[in-house]
Design a protein around this motif. Structure first.
Motif, PDB file in Angstrom:
ATOM      1  N   VAL A   6       0.860  -1.190   0.000  1.00  0.00           N
ATOM      2  CA  VAL A   6       0.000   0.000   0.000  1.00  0.00           C
ATOM      3  C   VAL A   6       0.893   1.236   0.000  1.00  0.00           C
ATOM      4  CG1 VAL A   6      -1.915  -1.111   1.212  1.00  0.00           C
ATOM      5  CG2 VAL A   6      -0.134   0.006   2.528  1.00  0.00           C
ATOM      6  N   PRO A   7       0.363   2.359  -0.469  1.00  0.00           N
ATOM      7  CA  PRO A   7       1.185   3.574  -0.414  1.00  0.00           C
ATOM      8  C   PRO A   7       1.389   4.032   1.022  1.00  0.00           C
ATOM      9  CG  PRO A   7      -1.034   4.083  -1.171  1.00  0.00           C
ATOM     10  CD  PRO A   7      -0.947   2.588  -1.046  1.00  0.00           C
ATOM     11  N   LEU A   8       2.453   4.758   1.239  1.00  0.00           N
ATOM     12  CA  LEU A   8       2.711   5.381   2.531  1.00  0.00           C
ATOM     13  C   LEU A   8       1.745   6.549   2.689  1.00  0.00           C
ATOM     14  CD1 LEU A   8       4.375   6.088   5.067  1.00  0.00           C
ATOM     15  CD2 LEU A   8       5.926   7.331   3.554  1.00  0.00           C
ATOM     16  N   ILE A   9       1.051   6.604   3.818  1.00  0.00           N
ATOM     17  CA  ILE A   9       0.138   7.718   4.105  1.00  0.00           C
ATOM     18  C   ILE A   9       0.511   8.293   5.468  1.00  0.00           C
ATOM     19  CG2 ILE A   9      -2.253   8.444   4.465  1.00  0.00           C
ATOM     20  CD1 ILE A   9      -3.083   6.085   2.630  1.00  0.00           C
ATOM     21  N   VAL A  10       0.772   9.590   5.505  1.00  0.00           N
ATOM     22  CA  VAL A  10       1.106  10.304   6.740  1.00  0.00           C
ATOM     23  C   VAL A  10       0.126  11.441   6.889  1.00  0.00           C
ATOM     24  CG1 VAL A  10       2.868  11.661   7.940  1.00  0.00           C
ATOM     25  CG2 VAL A  10       3.547   9.696   6.547  1.00  0.00           C
ATOM     26  N   ARG A  11      -0.456  11.584   8.079  1.00  0.00           N
ATOM     27  CA  ARG A  11      -1.450  12.633   8.348  1.00  0.00           C
ATOM     28  C   ARG A  11      -1.016  13.475   9.531  1.00  0.00           C
ATOM     29  NH1 ARG A  11      -6.636  11.098   6.308  1.00  0.00           N
ATOM     30  NH2 ARG A  11      -6.547   9.058   5.354  1.00  0.00           N
ATOM     31  N   ARG A  12      -1.307  14.777   9.452  1.00  0.00           N
ATOM     32  CA  ARG A  12      -1.040  15.664  10.591  1.00  0.00           C
ATOM     33  C   ARG A  12      -2.016  16.826  10.530  1.00  0.00           C
ATOM     34  NH1 ARG A  12       3.199  16.185  14.136  1.00  0.00           N
ATOM     35  NH2 ARG A  12       3.302  18.171  15.205  1.00  0.00           N
ATOM     36  N   ILE A  13      -2.607  17.147  11.676  1.00  0.00           N
ATOM     37  CA  ILE A  13      -3.465  18.330  11.778  1.00  0.00           C
ATOM     38  C   ILE A  13      -2.592  19.489  12.227  1.00  0.00           C
ATOM     39  CG2 ILE A  13      -5.416  19.397  12.961  1.00  0.00           C
ATOM     40  CD1 ILE A  13      -6.653  16.575  13.135  1.00  0.00           C
ATOM     41  N   ILE A  14      -2.628  20.566  11.451  1.00  0.00           N
ATOM     42  CA  ILE A  14      -1.831  21.755  11.725  1.00  0.00           C
ATOM     43  C   ILE A  14      -2.785  22.921  11.934  1.00  0.00           C
ATOM     44  CG2 ILE A  14      -0.107  23.354  10.779  1.00  0.00           C
ATOM     45  CD1 ILE A  14       1.124  20.952   9.324  1.00  0.00           C
ATOM     46  N   ASN A  15      -2.539  23.671  12.981  1.00  0.00           N
ATOM     47  CA  ASN A  15      -3.396  24.806  13.340  1.00  0.00           C
ATOM     48  C   ASN A  15      -3.104  25.989  12.424  1.00  0.00           C
ATOM     49  OD1 ASN A  15      -5.123  26.580  14.564  1.00  0.00           O
ATOM     50  ND2 ASN A  15      -3.875  26.880  16.384  1.00  0.00           N
ATOM     51  N   ALA A  16      -3.575  25.896  11.193  1.00  0.00           N
ATOM     52  CA  ALA A  16      -3.418  26.949  10.192  1.00  0.00           C
ATOM     53  C   ALA A  16      -4.455  26.709   9.102  1.00  0.00           C
ATOM     54  CB  ALA A  16      -2.017  26.933   9.597  1.00  0.00           C
ATOM     55  N   GLU A  96      18.284   6.479  -5.817  1.00  0.00           N
ATOM     56  CA  GLU A  96      18.365   7.296  -7.018  1.00  0.00           C
ATOM     57  C   GLU A  96      17.697   6.593  -8.196  1.00  0.00           C
ATOM     58  OE1 GLU A  96      22.551   7.013  -9.081  1.00  0.00           O
ATOM     59  OE2 GLU A  96      22.822   7.147  -6.910  1.00  0.00           O
ATOM     60  N   ASN A  97      17.011   7.406  -8.985  1.00  0.00           N
ATOM     61  CA  ASN A  97      16.348   6.970 -10.214  1.00  0.00           C
ATOM     62  C   ASN A  97      15.217   5.970  -9.992  1.00  0.00           C
ATOM     63  OD1 ASN A  97      18.104   8.651 -11.717  1.00  0.00           O
ATOM     64  ND2 ASN A  97      19.662   7.068 -11.581  1.00  0.00           N
ATOM     65  N   VAL A  98      14.631   5.950  -8.794  1.00  0.00           N
ATOM     66  CA  VAL A  98      13.444   5.135  -8.540  1.00  0.00           C
ATOM     67  C   VAL A  98      12.244   6.086  -8.658  1.00  0.00           C
ATOM     68  CG1 VAL A  98      12.167   3.773  -6.840  1.00  0.00           C
ATOM     69  CG2 VAL A  98      14.665   3.563  -6.992  1.00  0.00           C
ATOM     70  N   HIS A 119       2.653   8.915  -0.394  1.00  0.00           N
ATOM     71  CA  HIS A 119       3.910   8.679  -1.119  1.00  0.00           C
ATOM     72  C   HIS A 119       3.831   7.281  -1.723  1.00  0.00           C
ATOM     73  CE1 HIS A 119       8.462   9.667  -1.104  1.00  0.00           C
ATOM     74  NE2 HIS A 119       8.211   8.797  -2.064  1.00  0.00           N
ATOM     75  N   GLU A 120       3.849   7.200  -3.050  1.00  0.00           N
ATOM     76  CA  GLU A 120       3.693   5.917  -3.749  1.00  0.00           C
ATOM     77  C   GLU A 120       4.967   5.549  -4.507  1.00  0.00           C
ATOM     78  OE1 GLU A 120      -0.584   5.251  -5.176  1.00  0.00           O
ATOM     79  OE2 GLU A 120      -0.225   7.408  -5.483  1.00  0.00           O
ATOM     80  N   GLY A 121       5.186   4.244  -4.632  1.00  0.00           N
ATOM     81  CA  GLY A 121       6.320   3.744  -5.402  1.00  0.00           C
ATOM     82  C   GLY A 121       7.580   3.519  -4.599  1.00  0.00           C
ATOM     83  N   ILE A 122       7.497   3.620  -3.280  1.00  0.00           N
ATOM     84  CA  ILE A 122       8.676   3.376  -2.443  1.00  0.00           C
ATOM     85  C   ILE A 122       9.038   1.888  -2.581  1.00  0.00           C
ATOM     86  CG2 ILE A 122       9.599   3.454  -0.101  1.00  0.00           C
ATOM     87  CD1 ILE A 122       7.562   5.717   0.471  1.00  0.00           C
ATOM     88  N   PRO A 123      10.291   1.590  -2.910  1.00  0.00           N
ATOM     89  CA  PRO A 123      10.613   0.226  -3.331  1.00  0.00           C
ATOM     90  C   PRO A 123      10.843  -0.825  -2.250  1.00  0.00           C
ATOM     91  CG  PRO A 123      12.538   1.604  -3.530  1.00  0.00           C
ATOM     92  CD  PRO A 123      11.399   2.503  -3.103  1.00  0.00           C
ATOM     93  N   SER A 124      10.861  -0.443  -0.958  1.00  0.00           N
ATOM     94  CA  SER A 124      11.097  -1.462   0.064  1.00  0.00           C
ATOM     95  C   SER A 124      10.452  -1.031   1.378  1.00  0.00           C
ATOM     96  CB  SER A 124      12.595  -1.674   0.294  1.00  0.00           C
ATOM     97  OG  SER A 124      13.165  -0.545   0.932  1.00  0.00           O
ATOM     98  N   ASP A 125      10.243  -1.994   2.237  1.00  0.00           N
ATOM     99  CA  ASP A 125       9.676  -1.690   3.553  1.00  0.00           C
ATOM    100  C   ASP A 125      10.599  -0.785   4.355  1.00  0.00           C
ATOM    101  OD1 ASP A 125       7.395  -3.212   3.039  1.00  0.00           O
ATOM    102  OD2 ASP A 125       8.269  -5.037   3.882  1.00  0.00           O
ATOM    103  N   GLN A 126      11.904  -1.022   4.275  1.00  0.00           N
ATOM    104  CA  GLN A 126      12.867  -0.198   4.997  1.00  0.00           C
ATOM    105  C   GLN A 126      12.813   1.254   4.489  1.00  0.00           C
ATOM    106  OE1 GLN A 126      16.985  -1.288   4.513  1.00  0.00           O
ATOM    107  NE2 GLN A 126      17.681   0.172   6.040  1.00  0.00           N
ATOM    108  N   ALA A 127      12.776   1.437   3.177  1.00  0.00           N
ATOM    109  CA  ALA A 127      12.693   2.786   2.608  1.00  0.00           C
ATOM    110  C   ALA A 127      11.370   3.438   2.986  1.00  0.00           C
ATOM    111  CB  ALA A 127      12.855   2.735   1.097  1.00  0.00           C
ATOM    112  N   CYS A 128      10.310   2.650   3.077  1.00  0.00           N
ATOM    113  CA  CYS A 128       9.000   3.169   3.483  1.00  0.00           C
ATOM    114  C   CYS A 128       9.063   3.698   4.920  1.00  0.00           C
ATOM    115  CB  CYS A 128       7.947   2.079   3.340  1.00  0.00           C
ATOM    116  SG  CYS A 128       6.255   2.692   3.400  1.00  0.00           S
ATOM    117  N   THR A 129       9.709   2.961   5.800  1.00  0.00           N
ATOM    118  CA  THR A 129       9.852   3.401   7.190  1.00  0.00           C
ATOM    119  C   THR A 129      10.651   4.698   7.265  1.00  0.00           C
ATOM    120  OG1 THR A 129       9.710   1.134   8.012  1.00  0.00           O
ATOM    121  CG2 THR A 129      10.761   2.753   9.461  1.00  0.00           C
TER     122      THR A 129
END
Length: 152
Positions: A6-16, A96-98, A119-129
């Protein structure tokens, strides 16, 4: 390498408001003040045309002397709501070049704006972390940057 399911999804609520967040992404001078996962890393905008089809290239000056760059094209821009771009690390970087894509959605929520990074297309679990930690830290620095702007 293992392909994340699955793609990496990061969420944050910012007071702005959405407009302030969107504007922080759209101006190269402002972006270089916060678009980093670590305040010890300096960002240079080598190329930055914030328009659909416009190119960007950012250089990160790392504390250890490395200078990896990320480059891409703004694929879709919906003012104050959505940004999508291609994302490709360049040498010297292990990824590089991924070819990847990153999008930012800005949603009105109680207490401010929820920023959703996909963020989509990250090539490994380690890179995703690593990227998850990076995006979480980057959004925290963005929030601090906007708070300093309000106090100035």
């Amino acid at each position: 390498m293992t392909e994340p399911q699955v793609p990496l999804i990061v969420r944050r609520i910012i007071n702005a408001p959405r407009t302030r967040l969107f504007d922080a992404f759209g101006d190269a001078q402002t972006l270089t003040q916060w678009f980093t996962p670590d305040p010890g890393i300096t960002v240079d905008a080598l190329e930055f045309a914030f328009e659909q089809g416009g190119r960007f290239r950012l250089r990160y000056r790392m504390p250890d002397g490395r200078t990896p760059c990320v480059a891409g094209v703004f694929l879709e821009i919906e003012p104050s709501r959505f940004i999508s771009m291609s994302w490709e690390w360049q040498a010297p970087d292990p990824l590089e070049n991924v070819p990847m894509t990153v999008s930012f959605r800005f949603l009105d929520v109680p207490g401010g704006t929820e920023v959703v990074v996909v963020h989509e297309g990250i090539p490994s679990d380690q890179a995703c972390t690593i990227h998850a930690e990076g995006w979480e830290a980057t959004l925290k620095i963005l929030e601090s940057h906007l708070t300093r702007e309000i106090q100035s």
